[in-house]
Write a protein that holds these residues in place. Structure first.
Motif, PDB file in Angstrom:
ATOM      1  N   THR A 147     -44.255 -49.270  19.145  1.00 33.39           N
ATOM      2  CA  THR A 147     -43.507 -49.644  18.256  1.00 33.39           C
ATOM      3  C   THR A 147     -42.628 -48.563  16.931  1.00 33.39           C
ATOM      4  N   PRO A 164     -44.209 -46.096  13.476  1.00 34.19           N
ATOM      5  CA  PRO A 164     -45.374 -46.543  13.844  1.00 34.19           C
ATOM      6  C   PRO A 164     -46.779 -46.035  12.380  1.00 34.19           C
ATOM      7  N   THR A 165     -47.067 -46.807  12.069  1.00 38.66           N
ATOM      8  CA  THR A 165     -47.458 -46.223  10.905  1.00 38.66           C
ATOM      9  C   THR A 165     -49.188 -46.105  10.615  1.00 38.66           C
ATOM     10  N   THR A 166     -49.656 -44.945  10.316  1.00 37.70           N
ATOM     11  CA  THR A 166     -50.732 -44.945  10.191  1.00 37.70           C
ATOM     12  C   THR A 166     -51.697 -43.159   8.758  1.00 37.70           C
ATOM     13  N   GLU A 188     -55.993 -52.654   9.507  1.00 35.15           N
ATOM     14  CA  GLU A 188     -54.740 -54.218   9.863  1.00 35.15           C
ATOM     15  C   GLU A 188     -54.689 -55.526   9.210  1.00 35.15           C
ATOM     16  N   GLY A 198     -51.017 -53.892   7.718  1.00 36.79           N
ATOM     17  CA  GLY A 198     -50.021 -53.501   8.776  1.00 36.79           C
ATOM     18  C   GLY A 198     -49.670 -52.184   9.365  1.00 36.79           C
ATOM     19  N   ASP A 257     -50.403 -49.963  12.625  1.00 34.76           N
ATOM     20  CA  ASP A 257     -50.394 -49.736  14.056  1.00 34.76           C
ATOM     21  C   ASP A 257     -51.469 -48.819  14.417  1.00 34.76           C
ATOM     22  N   HIS A 278     -56.326 -52.547  18.179  1.00 34.91           N
ATOM     23  CA  HIS A 278     -54.590 -51.556  18.010  1.00 34.91           C
ATOM     24  C   HIS A 278     -55.007 -50.429  18.444  1.00 34.91           C
ATOM     25  N   ARG A 279     -53.611 -49.852  18.586  1.00 36.27           N
ATOM     26  CA  ARG A 279     -53.697 -47.950  19.036  1.00 36.27           C
ATOM     27  C   ARG A 279     -54.786 -47.537  17.646  1.00 36.27           C
ATOM     28  N   ALA A 329     -47.067 -50.349   5.116  1.00 37.62           N
ATOM     29  CA  ALA A 329     -46.603 -50.507   5.781  1.00 37.62           C
ATOM     30  C   ALA A 329     -45.200 -52.150   5.679  1.00 37.62           C
TER      31      ALA A 329
END
Length: 345
Positions: free
Chosen positions: A6, A9-11, A55, A58, A60, A128-129, A333
């Motif tokens: 993605t 990607p957000t974390t 989750e 949103g 990732d 999810h990852r 997100a």
């Protein structure tokens, strides 16, 4: 598995607030409320809640919110031999505040896996990852009193070997990225150069997943806030560590950007690395707008290509109220989504 399937990607850096039935809310290192089997069940339920929070917002690449740990360093050390938790000593941690800490009294060794079971549970609870966090060896050394090795370097390398054993078992559970938390990297620059990077690489040696290091200016506690006031108009600590990390084997570097005085161009000192850019300030309960987040990401994109950028939080969010943390994750997100659309248009 690539973490960059993605764009942007957000974390998050790691921790999330604990529910009030597990530990006192909005407090660092709060004692557990349940005990025995009830505590084990409560921890698992808290992990599930942390996952749903991320989750639903949103996010990732999710974490367990560090719901199974009281402290990001000492909870891991509790599973090791050679450390006395009963007879503590006072040390000056990260040149900022005094704390009563455990004492290293003999050779440190891992009796059994510490977090591997928790990692397997986490993997089973989400599609999810996943990112899993561990303390870095230098920060472990800086959170103890050493009465045995009498050498920060020797103790760090001993911890690095133990961390590597643990990290390999965590990776085998299906974790996508393992992050080592090293706030000490922003303080002890000579040691980072002389042995800190080598100890970090030893901890990450041979892992079959992505590796990351998180370097921040700390939780929003008074000692950290007071320290930040002494750093001047520009916080250039990363300038000392980033060139060293750029030549290391670590895949990702996490840094604090939101509402900080870090010159954003310092990110350019990490060519070839994936960068987790902190776009959420964890030292305030004020919730960022999506546009606030997007502005930080746009600034970072001047120095890091989108293919290597991961929008993130500055640090852990365990001291915040849960609704505030939820709102901040949602802002992260949504702000990232704004920039994704701009890139795609």
């Amino acid at each position: 598995m690539s973490l960059m399937t993605t764009l942007l990607p957000t974390t998050l850096a790691g921790s999330l607030p604990k529910p009030s039935w597990l530990a006192e809310p909005e407090a660092l290192w709060a004692a557990w409320k349940p005990d025995g089997n009830a505590l084990d069940e409560a921890k698992r339920d808290a992990v599930r809640l942390a996952l749903r929070m991320q989750e639903n917002a949103g996010i990732d690449i999710v974490t367990d919110g560090e719901q199974t740990r009281r402290h990001f360093v000492t909870t891991f050390i509790e599973g090791l031999d050679g450390v006395d938790f009963e007879h503590r000593r006072t040390v000056h941690i990260r040149n900022r505040y005094d704390a009563d800490v455990p004492v290293v009294t003999g050779p440190v060794a891992r009796r059994h896996p510490v977090f591997a079971g928790d990692a397997a549970f986490l993997r089973a609870e989400t599609t999810h990852r996943i990112k899993y966090t561990l303390p870095g060896p230098m920060t472990m050394v800086d959170t103890l009193y050493d009465a045995h090795y009498k050498s920060r370097e020797k103790l760090a390398l001993a911890f690095a070997a133990i961390l590597n054993e643990e990290a390999k078992e965590i990776a085998a559970a299906g974790i996508d990225v393992i992050q080592f938390d090293e706030p000490a990297f922003n303080v002890y620059f000579d040691e980072v150069r002389d042995w800190g990077i080598a100890a970090l690489e030893r901890a990450a040696q041979g892992l079959g997943c992505k590796t990351a290091v998180h370097i921040c200016y700390g939780y929003g506690i008074k000692a950290n806030i007071d320290w930040k006031k002494t750093l001047g108009a520009e916080w250039r600590q990363y300038e000392q560590t980033f060139p060293l990390l750029a030549h290391s084997s670590i895949d990702q570097v996490s840094l604090e950007c939101a509402h900080s005085h870090v010159p954003i161009d310092l990110i350019g000192l990490l060519p070839g690395k994936e960068v987790m850019v902190g776009a959420i300030d964890v030292a305030t309960s004020e919730v960022e707008t999506p546009e606030d987040v997007a502005a930080v990401i746009r600034s970072a994109l001047r120095f890091v290509p989108a293919e290597r950028l991961l929008p993130c939080t500055n640090c852990g969010m365990v001291p915040l109220a849960r609704p505030i943390a939820q709102a901040k994750l949602e802002a992260l997100a949504r702000g990232t989504a704004l920039v994704r659309r701009e890139i795609a248009s």
